[in-house]
Design a protein around this motif. Structure first.
Motif, mmCIF file in Angstrom:
data_model
loop_
_atom_site.group_PDB
_atom_site.id
_atom_site.type_symbol
_atom_site.label_atom_id
_atom_site.label_comp_id
_atom_site.label_asym_id
_atom_site.label_seq_id
_atom_site.Cartn_x
_atom_site.Cartn_y
_atom_site.Cartn_z
ATOM 1 N N LYS A 1 0.835 -1.191 0.000
ATOM 2 C CA LYS A 1 0.000 0.000 0.000
ATOM 3 C C LYS A 1 0.875 1.249 0.000
ATOM 4 C CE LYS A 1 -3.786 2.208 2.491
ATOM 5 N NZ LYS A 1 -4.666 2.154 3.683
ATOM 6 N N PRO A 2 0.605 2.203 -0.894
ATOM 7 C CA PRO A 2 1.470 3.391 -0.953
ATOM 8 C C PRO A 2 1.353 4.241 0.300
ATOM 9 C CG PRO A 2 -0.489 3.694 -2.308
ATOM 10 C CD PRO A 2 -0.509 2.269 -1.851
ATOM 11 N N SER A 3 2.475 4.789 0.688
ATOM 12 C CA SER A 3 2.486 5.666 1.853
ATOM 13 C C SER A 3 2.126 7.093 1.447
ATOM 14 C CB SER A 3 3.865 5.644 2.511
ATOM 15 O OG SER A 3 4.840 6.153 1.611
ATOM 16 N N ALA A 4 1.772 7.894 2.429
ATOM 17 C CA ALA A 4 1.411 9.282 2.156
ATOM 18 C C ALA A 4 2.601 10.063 1.605
ATOM 19 C CB ALA A 4 0.888 9.944 3.440
ATOM 20 N N VAL A 5 3.798 9.784 2.149
ATOM 21 C CA VAL A 5 4.996 10.477 1.674
ATOM 22 C C VAL A 5 5.272 10.116 0.220
ATOM 23 C CG1 VAL A 5 7.474 10.770 2.012
ATOM 24 C CG2 VAL A 5 5.963 10.577 3.984
ATOM 25 N N GLY A 6 5.120 8.829 -0.129
ATOM 26 C CA GLY A 6 5.340 8.413 -1.509
ATOM 27 C C GLY A 6 4.355 9.045 -2.470
ATOM 28 N N GLN A 7 3.087 9.132 -2.068
ATOM 29 C CA GLN A 7 2.079 9.747 -2.920
ATOM 30 C C GLN A 7 2.367 11.218 -3.159
ATOM 31 O OE1 GLN A 7 0.609 7.303 -4.401
ATOM 32 N NE2 GLN A 7 -1.528 7.580 -3.794
#
Length: 331
Positions: free
Chosen positions: A43-49
């Motif tokens: 699941k993508p992290s908020a920082v990655g998004q």
């Protein structure tokens, strides 16, 4: 119902859902996943998004900002470009006078017509010849199959060079003719190989059934092979069309008459080399007539050279990936 919801046994005892599933031989329920995300991808992290959004935004701005300045400058007056020091970023009084001037029957109008004609005729000839060559090379046992294919492969790695090619064009009396812009690059070995690989991937049983019904090779090609190959043919046509539209080097070598120049050679000579367009003035503001000169004229010519490809590409783009992948060499 979630995977942790308990069940009630016959004795009234509370049994966790996962234990009940194991005892009953049922597969445990799993939380729903995004159907567009592979199971191995976390699941993508908020920082990655946020990082992806920022990077993509910077890339989009880096692509759109130069195009924006070209469009705005072409719609500006000469006085605004002089005040801005060249290219205009913030639009002021927009005007289409630059486009009216270059499309009023002068050098640019004639060059645009030449480019459209060369692109249309050249693309048609190139696609027809490439399809015929690829279909012949895709049929096992066709006459001269391997030697001709070997010759095509050699041309991908070795070329005659500019001077021998010029001498050949000159000996064929093509200098200062439009055919000099079409025939020297009419067939690309790479495009022929893409078409050949696609044609070889068509089920042979379909072609054999058509031949049993009495269809000849021309009918098989026209009624069966080409309808099944619309995607790859559209991609090849796009390759050829973009190549003819953007070509200027052959015109620079073989065309001596300025009236026969294509649009890209006009763009190179009058925009990149700074030559003044006939009838466009000397770069000063013509207050009396409201004529636009200098930078707006150059940017308008650039837009005129870009727009046709931008208009055609969306209609072919949906075939692009499919055609290239299906026609690629399988490893």
């Amino acid at each position: 119902m979630s995977g942790t919801t308990p069940e009630i046994s016959a004795e009234g005892a509370v049994i966790p859902r996962d234990i009940a599933d194991d005892a009953a031989g049922r597969r445990p329920r799993r939380p729903r996943r995004n159907k567009y995300r592979p199971v191995w991808e976390e699941k993508p992290s908020a920082v990655g998004q946020v990082t992806k959004f920022v990077v993509l935004s910077v890339v989009v701005l880096a692509v759109l900002f130069p195009l924006w300045t070209v469009v705005v400058t072409s719609l500006s007056t000469t006085q605004e470009t002089i005040s801005a020091g060249g290219l205009v970023v913030v639009p002021g009084d927009l005007t289409f006078n630059a486009y009216k001037q270059i499309l009023s029957g002068g050098v640019v109008t004639r060059a645009a017509i030449v480019s459209v004609g060369i692109t249309a005729v050249g693309t048609f000839i190139s696609v027809v010849v490439s399809v015929l060559a690829a279909y012949g090379l895709s049929r096992p046992g066709s006459f001269g199959h391997r030697p001709i294919l070997f010759v095509f492969l050699i041309t991908m790695f070795f070329g005659a060079g500019m001077i021998p090619t010029y001498l050949l064009v000159s000996s064929l009396n093509l200098i200062d003719t439009y055919w000099a812009l079409i025939l020297p690059g009419a067939v690309s070995a790479f495009n022929v190989l893409i078409l050949r690989n696609f044609f070889m991937g068509i089920d042979q049983a379909i072609l054999d059934a058509a031949r049993i019904d009495g269809a000849g090779e021309w009918r098989v090609l026209a009624k069966i092979v080409l309808p099944m190959s619309r995607a790859v043919v559209a991609v090849i046509a796009l390759f050829y069309g973009v190549g003819y539209w953007n070509a200027f080097f052959n015109a620079m070598l073989y065309i001596n008459d300025n009236a026969k120049w294509p649009l890209q050679l006009v763009l190179r000579s009058y925009v990149l080399q700074g030559v003044t367009l006939p009838g466009s003035g000397t770069g000063q503001v013509d207050v009396g007539t409201g004529a636009v000169t200098g930078m707006p004229i150059k940017m308008a010519v650039m837009i005129l050279a870009i727009v046709p490809i931008l208009v055609v590409y969306p209609f072919v783009q949906r075939h692009f990936t499919k055609g290239v992948i299906f026609g690629a060499v399988k490893g």
